[in-house]
Design a protein around this motif. Structure first.
Motif, short mmCIF file in Angstrom:
data_model
loop_
_atom_site.label_atom_id
_atom_site.label_comp_id
_atom_site.label_asym_id
_atom_site.label_seq_id
_atom_site.Cartn_x
_atom_site.Cartn_y
_atom_site.Cartn_z
N GLU A 125 0.83 -1.21 0.00
CA GLU A 125 0.00 0.00 0.00
C GLU A 125 0.86 1.26 0.00
O GLU A 125 0.55 2.24 -0.68
CB GLU A 125 -0.93 0.00 1.21
CG GLU A 125 -2.08 -1.01 1.12
CD GLU A 125 -2.92 -1.05 2.38
OE1 GLU A 125 -2.58 -0.34 3.35
OE2 GLU A 125 -3.93 -1.78 2.38
N GLN A 126 1.95 1.22 0.74
CA GLN A 126 2.86 2.36 0.77
C GLN A 126 3.52 2.55 -0.59
O GLN A 126 3.72 3.68 -1.06
CB GLN A 126 3.92 2.18 1.86
CG GLN A 126 4.84 3.38 2.03
CD GLN A 126 4.10 4.63 2.47
OE1 GLN A 126 3.30 4.60 3.41
NE2 GLN A 126 4.34 5.75 1.78
N LYS A 129 1.08 4.16 -2.90
CA LYS A 129 0.97 5.58 -2.54
C LYS A 129 2.18 6.37 -3.05
O LYS A 129 2.04 7.45 -3.61
CB LYS A 129 0.85 5.72 -1.02
CG LYS A 129 0.69 7.14 -0.53
CD LYS A 129 0.56 7.19 1.00
CE LYS A 129 0.44 8.62 1.50
NZ LYS A 129 0.32 8.67 2.99
#
Length: 222
Positions: A125-126, A129
């Motif tokens: 997820e990072q 992002k």
């Protein structure tokens, strides 16, 4: 005497796509040689003994390595063919090199993590992002211009457009959508794809996605 121009490349390399697009923009005839990266040819090892990587441009027996160096070389050698790719303004040239380097050495690593992260949801997820954040910065550089260099397709366009063929793979395994986050960037992509030099150089995105899926299996990520 006829010029000898050979490109050592790999079909889905976004770096090799730069050389293919630049050669097409300049109307240069060349021989394409696909490399097996698991079993590199003696010619590749001879012509790029330092890094042993593609792409390599061979011009009349002399090798030019590293994709951005190759693009600049093509622009310099075939200066009279087509539009100049490298900005003539020193500041614009510096900016084009800066953002190319940012994509290659920062955003590309985030992109790789969107599909190469195993069972670490938070890390993935990072990565998504960070990847989208990087693209948004680059989209800000584009602004409302047709191309990064303004009205003319140029160096930064050549440098960045090859990454598009990998977007589907990133989106599939990272579970996101680039267009919803960076609509101006995708509009730029569509303009670039109207050029024969781009549309013929970029591989099918679905084929790239399958290639990445096979890599995931190979690395035990599925």
């Amino acid at each position: 005497m006829a010029e000898e121009v050979i490109l050592l490349d790999f079909w889905c390399s976004m770096y090799g796509m730069r050389a293919r697009i630049a050669l097409a923009e300049k109307g240069v005839n060349y021989e394409y040689k696909e490399e097996d990266l698991k079993n590199k040819s003696p010619l590749l090892l001879q012509m790029n003994p330092i890094h042993k990587k593609i792409p390599v441009l061979i011009h009349n027996g002399k090798s030019i390595c590293e994709s951005l160096v190759i693009v600049q070389y093509i622009d310099d050698v075939w200066k009279g063919n087509g539009n100049l790719l490298i900005p003539s303004d020193p500041y614009e040239k510096a900016q084009a090199w800066f953002w190319s380097d940012y994509m290659d050495n920062t955003v590309h690593e985030y992109a790789r993590k969107t599909w190469a992260t195993k069972g670490e949801e938070q890390e993935q997820e990072q990565a998504v992002k960070d990847f989208l954040g990087g693209l948004q910065l680059i989209e800000g550089v584009l602004g409302d211009k047709p191309y990064f260099g303004g009205d003319n397709f140029g160096f930064l366009d050549v440098s960045l457009i090859g990454y598009y063929s990998w977007f589907l793979a990133y989106e599939t395994f990272g579970k996101f959508n680039v267009e919803s986050e960076c609509p101006k960037l995708i509009s730029w992509v569509k303009r670039c794809l109207e050029r024969d030099s781009v549309s013929k150089a970029l591989p099918d995105s679905e084929k790239v996605r399958e290639f990445v899926q096979n890599l995931r299996k190979k690395f035990g990520l599925e």
